[in-house]
Design a protein around this motif. Structure first.
Motif, short mmCIF file in Angstrom:
data_model
loop_
_atom_site.label_atom_id
_atom_site.label_comp_id
_atom_site.label_asym_id
_atom_site.label_seq_id
_atom_site.Cartn_x
_atom_site.Cartn_y
_atom_site.Cartn_z
N ARG A 132 0.70 -0.88 -0.07
CA ARG A 132 -0.12 0.42 0.21
C ARG A 132 0.32 1.51 -0.04
N ARG A 133 1.61 1.44 0.94
CA ARG A 133 2.93 2.00 0.67
C ARG A 133 3.18 2.66 -0.64
N LEU A 134 4.39 1.70 -1.09
CA LEU A 134 4.78 1.45 -2.49
C LEU A 134 4.00 2.61 -3.69
N LYS A 135 2.34 1.53 -3.58
CA LYS A 135 2.21 2.41 -4.52
C LYS A 135 1.41 3.57 -4.38
N GLU A 136 1.70 4.49 -3.43
CA GLU A 136 1.62 5.64 -2.90
C GLU A 136 2.95 6.15 -3.58
N GLU A 137 2.23 7.44 -5.08
CA GLU A 137 3.28 8.07 -5.11
C GLU A 137 4.43 7.09 -5.64
N ALA B 96 13.37 5.58 0.53
CA ALA B 96 12.45 6.62 0.98
C ALA B 96 11.44 5.67 1.62
N VAL B 97 10.56 4.80 0.56
CA VAL B 97 9.82 4.10 1.36
C VAL B 97 10.10 3.70 2.99
N LEU B 98 11.10 2.50 2.26
CA LEU B 98 11.28 1.52 3.40
C LEU B 98 11.98 2.35 4.66
N ASP B 99 12.48 3.68 4.90
CA ASP B 99 13.47 4.20 5.58
C ASP B 99 12.09 4.08 6.98
N LYS B 100 10.71 5.00 5.75
CA LYS B 100 9.60 5.39 7.39
C LYS B 100 8.91 4.58 7.75
N PRO C 93 6.67 7.27 -12.65
CA PRO C 93 6.23 6.70 -13.51
C PRO C 93 6.31 5.72 -14.62
N GLY C 94 6.03 4.02 -14.90
CA GLY C 94 6.54 3.68 -15.60
C GLY C 94 6.80 2.21 -14.55
N VAL C 95 6.84 1.67 -13.49
CA VAL C 95 7.37 1.00 -13.22
C VAL C 95 5.41 0.01 -12.45
N THR C 96 6.01 -0.99 -12.79
CA THR C 96 4.68 -2.26 -12.09
C THR C 96 5.07 -3.12 -11.24
N LEU C 97 3.42 -2.92 -10.67
CA LEU C 97 4.30 -3.02 -9.30
C LEU C 97 2.76 -4.15 -9.09
N SER C 98 3.64 -5.48 -8.54
CA SER C 98 2.27 -6.72 -8.27
C SER C 98 2.22 -7.00 -7.17
N GLU C 99 0.79 -7.37 -7.07
CA GLU C 99 -0.15 -7.30 -6.22
C GLU C 99 0.73 -9.14 -4.38
N PRO C 100 0.95 -8.66 -3.17
CA PRO C 100 1.30 -9.46 -2.27
C PRO C 100 0.74 -10.48 -2.41
N ALA C 101 1.80 -11.69 -2.75
CA ALA C 101 1.50 -13.42 -2.48
C ALA C 101 2.76 -14.14 -1.59
N PRO C 102 2.13 -15.25 -1.54
CA PRO C 102 2.74 -16.31 -0.45
C PRO C 102 3.95 -16.75 -2.24
N ALA C 103 5.41 -16.42 -1.47
CA ALA C 103 6.55 -16.75 -2.21
C ALA C 103 6.54 -18.68 -2.70
N PRO C 104 6.47 -18.56 -4.03
CA PRO C 104 6.81 -20.42 -4.65
C PRO C 104 7.23 -20.92 -3.68
N LEU C 105 8.38 -21.05 -3.10
CA LEU C 105 8.99 -21.55 -1.21
C LEU C 105 7.91 -21.02 -0.49
N GLU C 106 6.95 -21.65 0.33
CA GLU C 106 6.22 -20.39 1.14
C GLU C 106 6.67 -20.05 2.35
N LYS C 107 8.00 -21.01 3.25
CA LYS C 107 7.74 -21.39 4.26
C LYS C 107 9.54 -21.56 4.12
N SER C 108 10.60 -21.41 4.68
CA SER C 108 12.06 -21.43 4.59
C SER C 108 12.97 -21.58 5.43
N HIS C 109 13.35 -22.26 6.31
CA HIS C 109 14.33 -21.51 7.76
C HIS C 109 13.16 -21.68 8.53
N GLY C 110 12.15 -21.93 8.95
CA GLY C 110 10.90 -21.15 9.57
C GLY C 110 10.47 -20.26 9.44
N SER C 111 10.63 -19.28 8.57
CA SER C 111 10.24 -17.92 7.82
C SER C 111 9.23 -18.07 6.65
#
Length: 741
Positions: free
Chosen positions: A671-676, A718-722, A679-697
């Motif tokens: 949601r935060r990445l989608k704000e601002e 900038a988004v991650l810092d905030k 231009p020219g950036v394609t953002l996919s929806e969040p989804a479980p990874a093909p290998l959904e669980k690895s090393h207990g995470s």
């Protein structure tokens, strides 16, 4: 004159701080130097990244100690580290940790010294005879030193002459020998000797390519030459071009870096290079992660001091402190092992191209199956394309036969098809060698209960456990978890638990039963635990002591065995149907590389490819050695779906031990990445990874694609810092990602 230094403190989460310079070093201290600075109640090691005349930071403290006034990092390597931080969206400290090895950062690791003894004067025969009667051990030391005619370590004297410390000290007191400490290099190859090998005569095709390389090396010093992409079929003599190009660079007083994709290839490459350059006394340094700390320390300083002018290693060797760099060679440039899978997630090949541009030196990328990114750069004029379309000495490319496993399994369901068994028998009769390839370790790839359907899975990862028969254990090849193999189903207690799937251990067992008189060895990570095991096995295979070599991708590339006339690929489909747009490219490359191990000698090679999907484009194009045909089909698919090389792909991984918390964090970040969004950036929806669980995470993916990666990296940072994530939620950014699982 600068009065302040901006330093990057080790383990400071990437933050830079200003400190005042001591007057004694203000005039000589340079960026890249190592210093010790006060941090709260302790002192810490730091790297000077910039010198300042003024600072607006109040209460600046004085640098405690200058560890090295001379820069341990050159301005260019500092600039390279800053670029990695900006491009790959990581902290400056993480980037600098990649550039400057940890063993060099640590002050406590230093050079190794050893005590040596030498004769203080010539010992008369009469004096020696008296010693032999009264002190035979002392006489033995004198004899050994006389024969050696050079200083000998006290450790060696103890081993060879049974001379204790007291024996040596007695001779010192008599004035017969002198002891002195000297620095000793910790050599990864020990006392191994290399027989000199002269340059080989190049055929017209190699000569034409070499002229292009020569022109790139001879370029005007004020501009960087265009990168060269050498597309040469397996066995076409690419390595000889590398060797002669490096020789040319050395004759001009310059240095060279040779990158290989895997540590397993380093011993053979080092052997060829040391054999070639032994006569000219050009020292070769080796850099890779399997060296001990002491060996890595000494090899690094050997390069920095200019004693070694050739550097060979895996991806991290691109940061070697070479002065006056004349050439960088990236062998098997398509290999995904050049991509680091932990922060900073840089790509060794791309950093090599960037460093060559900064150093204004030549760079040569070589492969029989170039990556689509590199070949696209050649097609668009960013790189110069060079080709070797024939094998040396007019040797033929191996003939590839496709075996349809759908038909074979209906007959008998064996691991090896009848035609492959017949071909192996034929090679054994002719005293020729065979390689059998399967990119799966272990005996059986899963354990399943036929009654209730229970599959033995790793508790930490979303994968089935692999059964290793020799160890009688089930192992996870993702996290390393191990468990005792059950005799009954853990769920319903039924004894009919079944071992399914095939790994290299099962192939070795099956082949041993089919060919009991043949000498068979397996080469994979399970049997290569000992440091020297890989080199010993390859040496035995090269000298004809092994008839059949079974292995994983360790044996798939870069190895040259003239007596191998048959290669069997047990299952070509293993990586073909993964949820990754690069799956087809990887399969084509791997099949072509494995097939290229056959027919490199005087006898034409033959390759059997077993597959359940024999009409796959990747398999069919590999069968005909048709890179151009594969390229045309695959690049059209990439263009249609806007995948690399037409865009940069950024993969954001959110992981947490708590599934719901990880999912919620991924949605918040999306949601935060989608704000601002730039231009020219394609953002996919969040989804479980093909290998959904690895090393207990639990892992969640967000994928972004763009043509302007720098703008996207800045937006991401900038988004991650905030954003503040829960303590057990971790976010990593993988720019130009290669692994999508």
């Amino acid at each position: 004159m600068p009065r302040y230094a901006r330093v990057l403190v080790d383990d400071s989460a990437g933050k830079a701080f200003d400190y005042e310079l001591p007057e004694a070093v203000a005039a000589v201290l340079q960026p890249g130097a190592r210093v010790r600075v006060p941090v709260r109640t302790r002192t810490a090691l730091a790297t000077v990244i910039e010198l300042l005349e003024e600072t607006d930071v109040p209460g600046v403290k004085l640098i405690s100690e200058v560890v090295s006034a001379e820069p341990i990092l050159s301005p260019l390597l500092l600039k390279l580290g800053a670029w990695i931080s900006d491009y790959y969206c990581c902290s400056l400290e993480a980037a600098m940790k990649a550039v400057l090895p940890n063993v060099i950062r640590k002050a406590e690791v230093g050079h190794q010294t050893r005590l040596f003894a030498r004769l203080a004067r010539e010992v008369e025969e009469e004096e020696l005879e008296k010693l032999r009667k009264k002190a035979p051990l002392q006489a033995g030391v004198i004899d050994h030193l006389t024969e050696a005619a050079q200083p000998v370590s006290v450790t060696e004297l103890a081993e060879k002459c049974d001379a204790s410390h007291a024996v040596v000290q007695a001779l010192v007191k008599k004035g017969l020998i002198v002891t002195e400490a000297a620095r000793v290099e910790r050599d990864p190859f020990g006392d191994e000797s290399f027989v000199h090998a002269a340059p080989l005569a190049m055929n017209p095709e190699q000569t034409a390519v070499f002229e292009h390389v020569r022109r790139a090396i001879d370029h005007p010093p004020d501009a960087a030459p265009k990168p060269l992409l050498l597309h040469g079929v397996t066995g076409s003599g690419k390595t000889e071009i590398y060797l002669q190009a490096i020789q040319l660079v050395l004759e001009r007083g310059q240095t060279a870096i040779m990158l290989v994709p895997e540590i397993s290839l380093t011993p053979q490459t080092v052997e060829r290079f040391k054999s070639r350059f032994a006569a000219t006394r050009h020292e070769v340094a080796v850099l890779h992660s399997h060296l001990s700390e002491g060996e890595r320390h000494d090899e690094w300083h050997k390069i920095r001091d200019g004693r070694a002018r050739i550097v060979i290693g895996a991806r991290s060797a691109i940061f070697a402190p070479c002065a006056n760099l004349g050439l960088i060679v990236v062998d098997e440039e398509h290999e995904n092992t050049y991509k680091q899978e932990e922060t900073p997630r840089y790509h060794g090949r791309d950093i090599a191209v960037l460093r060559a541009s900064m150093e204004k030196c030549a760079i040569l990328l070589g492969s029989a199956t170039p990556s689509l990114e590199s070949f696209h750069n050649a097609q668009t004029g960013k790189y110069e394309l060079l080709r070797l379309i024939a094998r040396v000495d007019d040797k033929k490319m191996p003939f590839i036969r496709i075996i349809d496993l759908r038909m074979e399994s209906k007959k008998h369901g064996a691991i090896l098809s009848e035609r492959l068994i017949t071909a192996i028998n034929d090679r054994l009769t002719k005293k020729e060698q065979t390689i059998l390839f399967l990119n799966r370790r272990g005996f059986s790839t899963s354990l399943i209960c036929e009654k209730c359907g229970h599959v033995c899975e790793c508790p930490n990862c979303s994968v089935a456990l692999t059964f290793h028969r020799a160890a009688a254990r089930m192992v996870c090849h993702i996290c390393g978890y191990q468990a005792v193999a059950p005799q009954k189903c853990p769920e319903c207690r039924d004894p009919g638990i079944k071992y399914t799937g095939t790994g290299t251990e099962k192939v070795e067992d099956s082949v041993s039963r089919l060919f009991p008189k043949a000498v068979i060895k397996r080469l994979d990570a399970d049997v290569m635990q000992r440091r020297e095991a890989f080199r010993e096995t390859l040496t035995a295979f090269r000298t004809g002591k092994i008839d059949i070599l079974v292995g994983t991708q360790m044996i798939a590339k870069g190895l040259h065995f003239p007596n191998v006339t048959l290669v069997g690929i047990i299952n070509a489909d293993l990586g073909l149907h993964l949820p990754d747009f690069r799956a087809g490219e990887r399969t084509f490359q791997l099949l072509t590389q494995v097939a290229g191990r056959a027919g490199r000698g005087d006898v034409e090679g033959e390759v059997f490819v077993q597959s359940f999907t024999p009409f796959s484009p990747s398999i069919q194009h590999a069968r005909h050695h048709d890179f151009d045909g594969f390229w045309e089909q695959e690049i059209e698919f990439r263009r249609q779906w806007d995948y690399p090389p037409f865009t940069h792909l950024v993969l954001i991984i959110v992981r947490s031990a708590h599934q719901q918390r990880g999912s919620f964090s991924a949605e918040t970040l999306h949601r935060r990445l989608k704000e601002e969004l730039p231009p020219g950036v394609t953002l996919s929806e969040p989804a479980p990874a093909p290998l959904e669980k690895s090393h207990g995470s639990y892992r969640f993916h967000l994928m972004m694609r763009t043509r302007s990666i720098v703008r996207l990296s800045r937006h991401l940072r900038a988004v991650l810092d905030k954003l503040t994530f829960p303590e057990d939620v971790f976010v990593t950014v993988d720019v130009d990602a290669y692994q999508l699982l």
